[in-house]
Design an enzyme around this catalytic site. Sequence first.
Site, PDB file in Angstrom:
ATOM      1  N   CYS A 268      54.397  28.391  75.973  1.00 52.95           N
ATOM      2  CA  CYS A 268      54.387  27.049  75.369  1.00 52.95           C
ATOM      3  C   CYS A 268      53.987  27.021  73.897  1.00 52.95           C
ATOM      4  O   CYS A 268      54.758  26.553  73.059  1.00 52.95           O
ATOM      5  CB  CYS A 268      53.466  26.138  76.166  1.00 52.95           C
TER       6      CYS A 268
HETATM    7  C1  UGA Z   1      49.328  25.339  76.730  1.00 54.05           C
HETATM    8  C2  UGA Z   1      48.448  24.119  76.479  1.00 54.05           C
HETATM    9  O1  UGA Z   1      47.091  24.531  76.444  1.00 54.05           O
HETATM   10  C3  UGA Z   1      48.651  23.064  77.576  1.00 54.05           C
HETATM   11  O2  UGA Z   1      47.877  21.918  77.291  1.00 54.05           O
HETATM   12  C4  UGA Z   1      50.125  22.691  77.618  1.00 54.05           C
HETATM   13  O3  UGA Z   1      50.390  21.746  78.646  1.00 54.05           O
HETATM   14  C5  UGA Z   1      50.947  23.944  77.879  1.00 54.05           C
HETATM   15  O4  UGA Z   1      50.699  24.903  76.837  1.00 54.05           O
HETATM   16  C6  UGA Z   1      52.393  23.550  77.878  1.00 54.05           C
HETATM   17  O5  UGA Z   1      52.880  23.067  76.853  1.00 54.05           O
HETATM   18  O6  UGA Z   1      53.032  23.623  78.934  1.00 54.05           O
HETATM   19  P1  UGA Z   1      49.200  27.450  78.371  1.00 54.05           P
HETATM   20  O7  UGA Z   1      50.506  27.904  77.825  1.00 54.05           O
HETATM   21  O8  UGA Z   1      48.972  27.518  79.837  1.00 54.05           O
HETATM   22  O9  UGA Z   1      48.900  25.944  77.939  1.00 54.05           O
HETATM   23  O10 UGA Z   1      48.113  28.396  77.654  1.00 54.05           O
HETATM   24  P2  UGA Z   1      46.717  28.169  76.903  1.00 54.05           P
HETATM   25  O11 UGA Z   1      45.608  28.149  77.862  1.00 54.05           O
HETATM   26  O12 UGA Z   1      46.821  27.056  75.944  1.00 54.05           O
HETATM   27  O13 UGA Z   1      46.637  29.547  76.083  1.00 54.05           O
HETATM   28  C7  UGA Z   1      47.637  29.860  75.121  1.00 54.05           C
HETATM   29  C8  UGA Z   1      47.296  31.119  74.393  1.00 54.05           C
HETATM   30  O14 UGA Z   1      46.217  30.904  73.498  1.00 54.05           O
HETATM   31  C9  UGA Z   1      46.869  32.304  75.258  1.00 54.05           C
HETATM   32  O15 UGA Z   1      47.491  33.463  74.770  1.00 54.05           O
HETATM   33  C10 UGA Z   1      45.374  32.379  75.072  1.00 54.05           C
HETATM   34  O16 UGA Z   1      44.866  33.659  75.239  1.00 54.05           O
HETATM   35  C11 UGA Z   1      45.247  31.909  73.643  1.00 54.05           C
HETATM   36  N1  UGA Z   1      43.918  31.358  73.334  1.00 54.05           N
HETATM   37  C12 UGA Z   1      43.523  30.189  73.899  1.00 54.05           C
HETATM   38  C13 UGA Z   1      43.099  32.009  72.423  1.00 54.05           C
HETATM   39  O17 UGA Z   1      43.431  33.088  71.888  1.00 54.05           O
HETATM   40  N2  UGA Z   1      41.883  31.470  72.138  1.00 54.05           N
HETATM   41  C14 UGA Z   1      41.458  30.307  72.685  1.00 54.05           C
HETATM   42  O18 UGA Z   1      40.335  29.867  72.349  1.00 54.05           O
HETATM   43  C15 UGA Z   1      42.293  29.653  73.590  1.00 54.05           C
END
Ligand code: UGA
Length: 438
Positions: A268
């Site tokens: 996403c």
């Molecule tokens: C993301 C959004 O957080 C959701 O709100 C949204 O609904 C979703 O996309 C979507 O559009 O369907 P998601 O893809 O499940 O959710 O993943 P996240 O939890 O947001 O993590 C994304 C990436 O960021 C991962 O690689 C994670 O490791 C990284 N991340 C996240 C960091 O490096 N640091 C952080 O503090 C948080």
Amino acid sequence: MVKISIIGLGFVGLSLTSTLSSKGYKVVGIDIDEKKCEKIRNGITPFFEPGLERILKKGLKKNLEISNDFSLINDCDLIFVTVGTPQSKNGSINLSIIKQAVSSIGTNLKKNKKNPIIFIKSTVVPGTMKDVILPILEKKSNKKAGRDFGLISNPEFLQESRAIRDTEFPHAVVLGGYKTKFMKKAKNFFEKLHPNVPIIITNHQTAEMIKYANNSFLATKISFINQLSNICQKTPGANVDDIARTIGLDPRIGKLFLNAGPGYGGSCLPKDMKALINFANISGINPTLLNAVEDINSKQLEQIITIAKQQLIDLKSKRITVLGTSFKPNTDDIRDSISIELIKKLLKRKAKVTVHDPRAIKNTRDIFGEKIIYAKSMNDALLKSQCAIIMTEWTQYEKLNNNNFKHMTKKVVIDSRRMLIGKQLDVNYFGIGLGKEK
Ligand code: UGA
């Protein structure tokens, strides 16, 4: 009783299907992939998501039907569209799947005796509802939106690995569209489903934009902390986590999404950033901030490669262990995983790569086949390795200790998530975002 259909059984669709049916709603989950439907009908989820299988089975015992037959929407009151909107080569979103889905809905709508409400949950750039989806539906059904059926933008905010919790307890419900009787009905439905959750009623374009604003802000937070992390790494003694924890206490900043690492991945954030950048450019706005966020993300892996190169001199023929291939913990999803990018870069430099992941090995093997080694345990993964790189913060990696590292031939450990910080380790330890004391 209200009957609901959900079109597209990916993370969002299957979580919604399972949650609503487990609550007793009459639900039909529809997907064009019959093999997938068959699996789901048998209570097996096509991907790993904590708690989903349990909720699905609960739903299947009640009023849940799974099918590839679109005509089942005919007696439904509410129709949710949750199909994917993947990325085209130029960064824009590819609408072919959603166009096909709404076209099938339109054709069936012709025969629908009810006046259903169609909710678009799929992520689409502003204007798509009005310019693409609505015209297809009206043309195919010979009916009028706002009079014969409702059409509402209803973006989804759930995170993979916590999809069930987020589906049951969203932080907000966004309803975009005209203020018709359908909007009133939709509001009533969501008020009952999620008591005390704010419901934002706005127009289509704004609802569509809210989704991009949400994801691009999250990406911005991550790139911000990653840039600081890189500065910290050059500052002996500096610790990015202490900084993140402290600024996170300021309510204007907030503590979430400040975990520095190898960059954001997943199906996403990277895709939505690209789509928003593309949309801004088309609109005549130069998205300088968004470009910078993306640029920082695409260069974040360099921190890791640089350390590996400094320590191993040349990566050619070096045995490197990558711990974690999923894009985040508690999922088997490797789509746009930064870890997969890392493995590709290491292979390009002719390193010998061994990987470990508690859930994502099958998906990883589908990409790399025989090109890398798949270890069953952490110890196997580290045996004779010259460099271990922690990429995904699976809790099992927190337990790594000298016993695990003792059979490495050169003990270089690069910890992109700082999971082993503070441990007395007999290794050459590099934490991303930690300035090494000289
Ligand atoms: C993301 C959004 O957080 C959701 O709100 C949204 O609904 C979703 O996309 C979507 O559009 O369907 P998601 O893809 O499940 O959710 O993943 P996240 O939890 O947001 O993590 C994304 C990436 O960021 C991962 O690689 C994670 O490791 C990284 N991340 C996240 C960091 O490096 N640091 C952080 O503090 C948080």
